[in-house]
Structures are given as C-alpha cells and as structure tokens.
Scaffold this active site. Structure first.
Site, short mmCIF file in Angstrom:
data_model
loop_
_atom_site.label_atom_id
_atom_site.label_comp_id
_atom_site.label_asym_id
_atom_site.label_seq_id
_atom_site.Cartn_x
_atom_site.Cartn_y
_atom_site.Cartn_z
N GLY A 127 40.57 46.01 36.99
CA GLY A 127 41.41 46.36 35.83
C GLY A 127 40.67 45.96 34.57
O GLY A 127 39.45 45.81 34.57
N ILE A 170 40.73 43.08 33.06
CA ILE A 170 40.12 41.74 33.14
C ILE A 170 38.84 41.81 33.97
O ILE A 170 37.80 41.28 33.57
CB ILE A 170 41.11 40.70 33.71
CG1 ILE A 170 42.32 40.57 32.76
CG2 ILE A 170 40.43 39.34 33.89
CD1 ILE A 170 43.47 39.72 33.29
N THR A 210 41.51 33.63 39.01
CA THR A 210 42.30 33.53 37.77
C THR A 210 43.42 34.57 37.80
O THR A 210 43.96 34.93 36.75
CB THR A 210 41.42 33.76 36.52
OG1 THR A 210 40.74 35.01 36.68
CG2 THR A 210 40.44 32.65 36.29
N SER A 211 43.74 35.11 39.00
CA SER A 211 44.73 36.20 39.05
C SER A 211 46.12 35.63 39.34
O SER A 211 46.83 35.22 38.41
CB SER A 211 44.30 37.26 40.08
OG SER A 211 44.26 36.72 41.39
N ARG A 212 46.49 35.56 40.60
CA ARG A 212 47.74 34.93 40.99
C ARG A 212 47.47 34.11 42.25
O ARG A 212 46.72 34.55 43.13
CB ARG A 212 48.83 35.97 41.27
CG ARG A 212 49.44 36.59 40.02
CD ARG A 212 50.28 35.56 39.23
NE ARG A 212 50.91 36.13 38.06
CZ ARG A 212 50.42 36.10 36.82
NH1 ARG A 212 49.24 35.53 36.57
NH2 ARG A 212 51.10 36.61 35.82
N GLU A 253 52.46 27.31 43.06
CA GLU A 253 52.43 26.81 41.68
C GLU A 253 53.77 26.25 41.22
O GLU A 253 54.80 26.89 41.45
CB GLU A 253 52.04 28.00 40.79
CG GLU A 253 51.33 27.62 39.54
CD GLU A 253 50.56 28.79 38.95
OE1 GLU A 253 49.84 29.49 39.68
OE2 GLU A 253 50.69 28.99 37.74
N HIS A 277 46.66 26.98 35.16
CA HIS A 277 47.04 28.34 34.74
C HIS A 277 46.88 28.51 33.22
O HIS A 277 47.81 28.92 32.52
CB HIS A 277 48.49 28.67 35.17
CG HIS A 277 48.72 30.15 35.32
ND1 HIS A 277 49.59 30.68 36.23
CD2 HIS A 277 48.21 31.21 34.65
CE1 HIS A 277 49.60 32.00 36.12
NE2 HIS A 277 48.77 32.34 35.16
C1 DGY Z 1 49.31 36.58 32.61
O1 DGY Z 1 49.47 36.98 31.45
O2 DGY Z 1 49.73 37.17 33.58
C2 DGY Z 1 48.55 35.32 32.77
O3 DGY Z 1 48.57 34.86 34.06
C3 DGY Z 1 49.06 34.28 31.81
O4 DGY Z 1 48.04 33.37 31.66
#
Ligand code: DGY
Length: 326
Positions: free
Chosen positions: A156, A158, A236-238, A267, A285
């Site tokens: 995507g 990112i 850094t996603s979920r 989390e 996060h």
């Molecule tokens: C989002 O915007 O989904 C990010 O995880 C927030 O940091």
C-alpha cells in the site's frame, strides 16, 4: 440552529479540534487513558459525530447506542477496531486518515530496522554503563544495509514509502501482495515474488498489510522457519498479523536474527517472554507519531466530520457503499 456535537474519545493533536470548534460543540474524554466502555457509550449517545482512536472497539453495541449517529471518523489509517459492516448497514460512513502518515510509519520502520540490526539500544546501554574500555574489532557487529534485500509484505502507501527509502540506501526491494504493481516495480526496480520466496530470500521482512481475517497470523511458526537465520522481521502494521508466541519461540531459538516491533498481538500486553529477549526492539505503537502526521490526521478526521455534518460525502469513507444505498 443548535450546533452539531462531536465526541472525541481522547485528546488528539489540536489542529483538527480547532477546526471542529468553529462550528461544532466538541467534547473530549478528559483522561489520558483509553476511554472506559460506559463513558464511550455515554459519549456516543450525546453526539452527532464520533471521533474514536484505534484503542476503541466500535462495535454494534456502540453503533446501536445512537440511531442518529452520522459518522465514525477514526483517528488512524487502520480501521480494524470498527465493525464497518454494522456501520454500513446503518448507512453510517466510517472514515480513516490515509495519505498523511506513510512517511512517518516508513521512517519508523527504518528506525526499528537500524536499531535492531545495529544493536543501538544494547550499544547505548553498554556505553552508558562504562563498559566501553577500548575499540573492539568484533563489537556489536551487524549487517550493512546497502545491497541487502528488503522484502515488503503488502504494497500500500506505507509499503511504497518504505521501498522508496530502501532504494535510497541501496537496498534491493522484493514485495508480495494480492496483485502486482508494474509501475512500482519499474520505479523502484522491485521484484514481485510469492510470500514463500520473499520469506526465504529477504534479509529484512517488513509487514505493511491491514488486519483482515486473511492477514491474521500471516506470519506464524511455519513462515518464521522459512526466513533466513540472519534475517530480521519488522512489524509496524497490526500486531495480530504475527503469531507473537511463535515469534518469541523463533527468537529464543535464534531461528531469525531479530525483530523490530511497534505493534503487538495482545496490545498493549506483550506475549510472555518477549520483553526478555535481547534480539528484539519494541516501541509502543508510535510509528505514526511524528508531529506532522498526528496534526494532519487530526485535520483529516475533522474534515471528514465537517463534510458529513454539512450533508456532503466524507472524503475518506472506507465504506463508500453507504452513499450508493441512499
Ligand atoms: C494507524 O493509523 O493505523 C496507525 O497504526 C496509528 O499509528
């Protein structure tokens, strides 16, 4: 005419709040902690527009609490905290904040990647504790990034921003996604590969997929076994995209070199043992936590709300089908 009411579930960056305050009555849950459920339900009943954070579960109960709710404007690009199907069935637009946090998250991806592969936290601790007695040829060795393969899972905005930064550092880029992107491949000399090939060949694997039923545990014990022993995993996603217990086992057994994590399966809790591992770096996060991104997210959320309150389409509805039904 009474002013429309906006409920924000926690203090966010100010710019969007100021925008909303010009024409709306704005109430913000005042504590610096996730809003308790009862307070959330009370706030939803009061407002015309809800601005929640990713920490709030916006499910059917919340949506049912106010039949007049006009919009849920999430303060995040991810929206797995919201029951979008229920919102759509009630013709409530759900919005997110795309287009403003890619660089922040991509930069944080590299912060984690640098920190773990160059032992920054350990080296800092070592130096502060007075352990630096003499220059050592073999101290804190790690891989050079130039020439290494960065495998991007999920292309995507990112993922693309990560690729751009990787290329600037002379890294090779591979990627996997549900579909190919020839323009991206050309621009970044990136190679499209299967998930398996990516895992087997990348020196760094970076995750950038949304959390969906199909991406839950996308990286589990089997996938971790496929990775090179010298490779690093960055997420850094979920959190639930990774089977975190399997990751802890893989790191304990040194099946991979290390991991950089900003998100967690349970989390804000960490899987048992994760915080004891030396070959992992953990952040809370905060990947999108640049001043610029958080202000821009605030403005986007506010603009989505203002559009809907003025009877217009929300610019960033993740369920645009709500407009077709009308
Ligand atoms: C989002 O915007 O989904 C990010 O995880 C927030 O940091």
């Amino acid at each position: 005419m009474p002013r429309p009411k906006v409920f924000i579930t926690r203090k966010i960056a100010d710019s969007g709040i100021q925008l909303l305050k010009k024409t709306c009555d704005v109430r913000i849950y005042p504590q610096n902690q996730p809003i308790p459920r009862q307070e959330l339900l009370r706030g939803v009943k009061w407002c015309d527009a809800l601005l929640p954070l990713l920490t709030e579960r916006i499910d059917k109960e919340v949506l049912d609490a106010n039949p007049k709710l006009k919009i849920v404007a999430n303060y995040a690009v991810g929206f797995d905290n919201i029951d979008v199907t229920s919102a759509t069935s009630k013709s409530i637009p759900v919005t997110n904040t795309p287009g403003v946090l890619e660089d922040a998250v991509a930069e944080h991806t590299f912060a984690l990647l640098f920190a773990i592969s160059k032992h920054l936290v350990e080296a800092d601790r070592f130096t502060r504790r007075g352990k630096y007695k003499s220059w050592e040829p073999l101290l804190f060795l790690g891989p050079q990034l130039k020439g290494k393969v960065l495998g991007i899972v999920g292309l995507g905005r990112i993922g693309s921003s990560v690729a751009e930064k990787a290329r600037a550092m002379g890294m090779q880029v591979t990627y996997t996604d549900v579909q190919r992107n020839p323009a991206f491949e050309k621009k970044f000399q990136a190679r499209f590969v299967s998930k398996e090939v990516l895992l087997k060949t990348a020196d760094f694997v970076s995750l950038h997929v949304p959390l969906l039923p199909a991406t839950r545990h996308l990286i589990g014990a089997k996938e971790l076994r496929m990775m090179k022993k010298t490779a690093y995993l960055i997420n850094t996603s979920r959190g639930p995209v990774v089977d975190e217990r399997a990751l802890v086992r893989a790191l304990q057994k040194k099946m991979i070199a290390g991991a950089g994590l900003d998100v967690y399966e349970f989390e804000p809790k960490l899987a048992p043992g994760l915080n004891k591992l030396p070959n992992v770096i953990l952040t809370p996060h905060t990947a999108s936590a640049t001043l610029e991104a958080r202000q821009a997210m605030s403005v986007i959320a506010a603009k989505n709300i203002l559009a809907v309150l003025r009877g217009k389409k929300a610019p960033h509805a993740v369920n645009p089908e709500v407009y077709k039904k009308r």
